[in-house]
Design a protein around this motif. Structure first.
Motif, short mmCIF file in Angstrom:
data_model
loop_
_atom_site.label_atom_id
_atom_site.label_comp_id
_atom_site.label_asym_id
_atom_site.label_seq_id
_atom_site.Cartn_x
_atom_site.Cartn_y
_atom_site.Cartn_z
N GLY A 85 0.79 -1.22 0.00
CA GLY A 85 0.00 0.00 0.00
C GLY A 85 0.82 1.27 0.00
N TRP A 86 0.18 2.37 0.36
CA TRP A 86 0.81 3.69 0.36
C TRP A 86 0.39 4.46 1.61
CZ3 TRP A 86 -1.88 1.23 -3.37
CH2 TRP A 86 -1.22 0.90 -4.55
N VAL A 87 1.26 5.31 2.11
CA VAL A 87 0.93 6.17 3.25
C VAL A 87 1.36 7.59 2.92
CG1 VAL A 87 1.11 4.32 4.95
CG2 VAL A 87 3.11 5.71 4.45
N LYS A 88 0.63 8.55 3.51
CA LYS A 88 0.92 9.96 3.24
C LYS A 88 0.74 10.76 4.52
CE LYS A 88 -2.10 12.39 0.85
NZ LYS A 88 -2.87 12.97 -0.29
N LEU A 89 1.66 11.67 4.79
CA LEU A 89 1.56 12.56 5.94
C LEU A 89 0.63 13.71 5.58
CD1 LEU A 89 2.89 12.89 8.80
CD2 LEU A 89 4.40 14.57 7.74
N ILE A 90 -0.40 13.93 6.41
CA ILE A 90 -1.40 14.96 6.13
C ILE A 90 -1.60 15.85 7.36
CG2 ILE A 90 -2.64 13.57 4.44
CD1 ILE A 90 -4.71 12.98 6.64
N LYS A 91 -2.19 17.01 7.15
CA LYS A 91 -2.53 17.90 8.26
C LYS A 91 -3.63 17.27 9.08
CE LYS A 91 -2.86 22.36 7.55
NZ LYS A 91 -3.40 23.69 7.14
N GLY A 92 -3.45 17.27 10.41
CA GLY A 92 -4.46 16.71 11.29
C GLY A 92 -5.73 17.54 11.28
N GLN A 93 -6.81 16.92 11.69
CA GLN A 93 -8.10 17.58 11.70
C GLN A 93 -8.11 18.73 12.69
OE1 GLN A 93 -11.20 14.65 11.83
NE2 GLN A 93 -12.78 16.12 12.40
N ARG A 94 -8.71 19.85 12.32
CA ARG A 94 -8.77 21.04 13.18
C ARG A 94 -10.08 21.11 13.95
NH1 ARG A 94 -5.60 25.18 15.26
NH2 ARG A 94 -4.61 25.68 13.25
#
Length: 431
Positions: A260-269
């Motif tokens: 699979g694949w993983v991506k660093l994203i901005k956490g929920q605000r």
């Protein structure tokens, strides 16, 4: 990158819904649309109900958030691990008048901290002291269990079953009631009778999170050190720890096989005040509240329980955004125009939930709706889809409809940013 062989218990990436046998994608991506949240998969791993990609087979066509069935064939079929699912059983939510009593007492027992006051009065928000007072914004309490004790004393109650956000915890001296949440600003959701039905809270420092797109069931990932050190596991075994580049998918293989694949994203605000996954806790939904925003001066004179009527309303999303925008409308427009363009806004919990507004429009005896979804509706396929569907249904129901248009690149993405910049949107008649 460090290879590991340690077994680890990761956070669940699916959670059980109120529909028997169906699980929501909430920390991993839907196989059909690639987004998190809203879409659900059957525990047999063969069928998905997606809220963003249509098919010939509607699954929940008449709900607030419709979905369509898709099937996973062959090697695309998922094997759902029970350890990867949150099994959540929540209490039934209390009626609006009960929620209002508890939540208004919560407001009485909390304060707005200086840092949150500074944010609300900053150049990006431009709220005044009078507006903040009328809106009753508060900070999430540092010691929520002590706040609950105050509420218990003021209301003379000992149980908060059915109140979203409240749950029963166990301590050294037995069980006690407290509130689930994080440091941030509490934003009240008011219905058309000025009853507070719920809260969202805007957390101060949202941490980065990891988005997962699976090729093989068993892939898990979590941020173990902010901002970007991520631990990746497969079938419970740590296979690597690596620093990820923000916003870029990293391909993950195990023993030379793609998993699979993983991506660093901005956490929920923004989060709902909810205790669904807690002991005797309650979720915010069924249905999610819609916030009715009126000018601050009108709010101060609005009697709790008195049904609001409005000839024209604006339809957008987000309670803080709409609170700001509706006061700016009164400030910027000529008073002679206000009766026609309206001074009431409905803040949806999300553009995909526009159907939640329909019974409210009927109760408020609305005749005209100004749709003012974010300016990215022009380029965001998902937002554009819901805008068109919303407009079509409003037309079918006999409403007059206008579309609020502004230059998102210059005047801001949201209607609040447009008005804060001193610009007025162009109201284009649709039907």
């Amino acid at each position: 990158m460090n290879n590991q062989t340690t077994k680890v218990q990761m956070r669940s990436t699916l959670r059980r819904t109120s529909i028997p046998g169906w699980l929501e994608f909430y920390r991993e991506s839907c196989d059909i649309c690639g987004h998190r949240g809203g879409c659900i998969i059957h525990e047999d791993g063969e069928s998905i109900a997606c809220i963003r990609v249509e098919s010939k087979y509607p699954f929940s066509k008449n709900s607030a958030t419709p979905s369509w069935l898709h099937w996973l064939k062959g090697d695309k079929k998922r094997k759902i691990e029970k350890s990867n699912v949150d099994y959540v059983v929540g209490e039934e939510k209390k009626p609006s008048n009960v929620l209002n009593e508890v939540y208004r007492t919560l407001i009485d027992c909390t304060i707005l901290e200086d840092s949150h006051y500074d944010h609300l009065t900053s150049s990006s928000r431009q709220l005044t002291d009078n507006q903040i007072f009328a809106r009753q914004y508060r900070s999430f309490p540092d010691k929520p269990w002590e706040t609950v004790k105050d509420i218990e004393h003021m209301l003379g109650v000992s149980s908060f079953k059915g109140i979203p956000g409240f749950y029963e915890a166990n301590g050294q001296y037995g069980s006690y009631w407290t509130i689930a949440g994080n440091k941030g600003i509490l934003l009240p959701f008011r219905n058309y009778k000025n009853e507070i039905e719920g809260f969202q809270f805007r957390i101060d420092n949202p941490p980065n999170d990891v988005e997962i797109k699976k090729h093989k069931e068993g892939l898990q990932a979590r941020v173990i050190k902010q901002p970007n050190l991520v631990q990746i596991a497969y079938n419970g075994e740590i296979i690597m720890e690596t620093e990820l580049e923000f916003g870029k998918f990293e391909t993950i293989s195990y023993q030379k096989e793609l998993i699979g694949w993983v991506k660093l994203i901005k956490g929920q605000r923004y989060f709902w005040l909810s205790s669904l996954n807690k002991n005797k806790g309650t979720g915010s939904g069924n249905p999610a509240p819609v916030h009715v925003a009126v000018p601050s001066k009108d709010l101060l004179n609005w009697e709790v329980g008195k049904k609001l009527k409005a000839k024209t309303v604006w339809l957008s999303e987000g309670p803080l955004k709409c609170d700001i925008a509706v006061d700016k409308i009164v400030e910027l427009y000529d008073p002679m125009e206000l009766n026609e363009i309206g001074t009431t806004m409905l803040a949806l919990p999300g553009v995909g939930a526009w159907r939640l507004a329909l019974p409210i429009l009927k109760e408020m005896e609305v005749e005209q709706v100004n749709i003012c979804f974010d300016a990215d509706a022009v380029n965001n396929v998902y937002v554009k889809k819901h805008l068109f569907e919303c407009a079509k249904e409003l037309k079918n129901l006999g409403y007059t409809g206008n579309l609020a248009i502004w230059n998102g690149e210059v005047d801001g993405k949201g209607i609040d940013e447009c008005l804060i910049s001193g610009k007025l949107p162009n109201l284009k008649r649709l039907f």
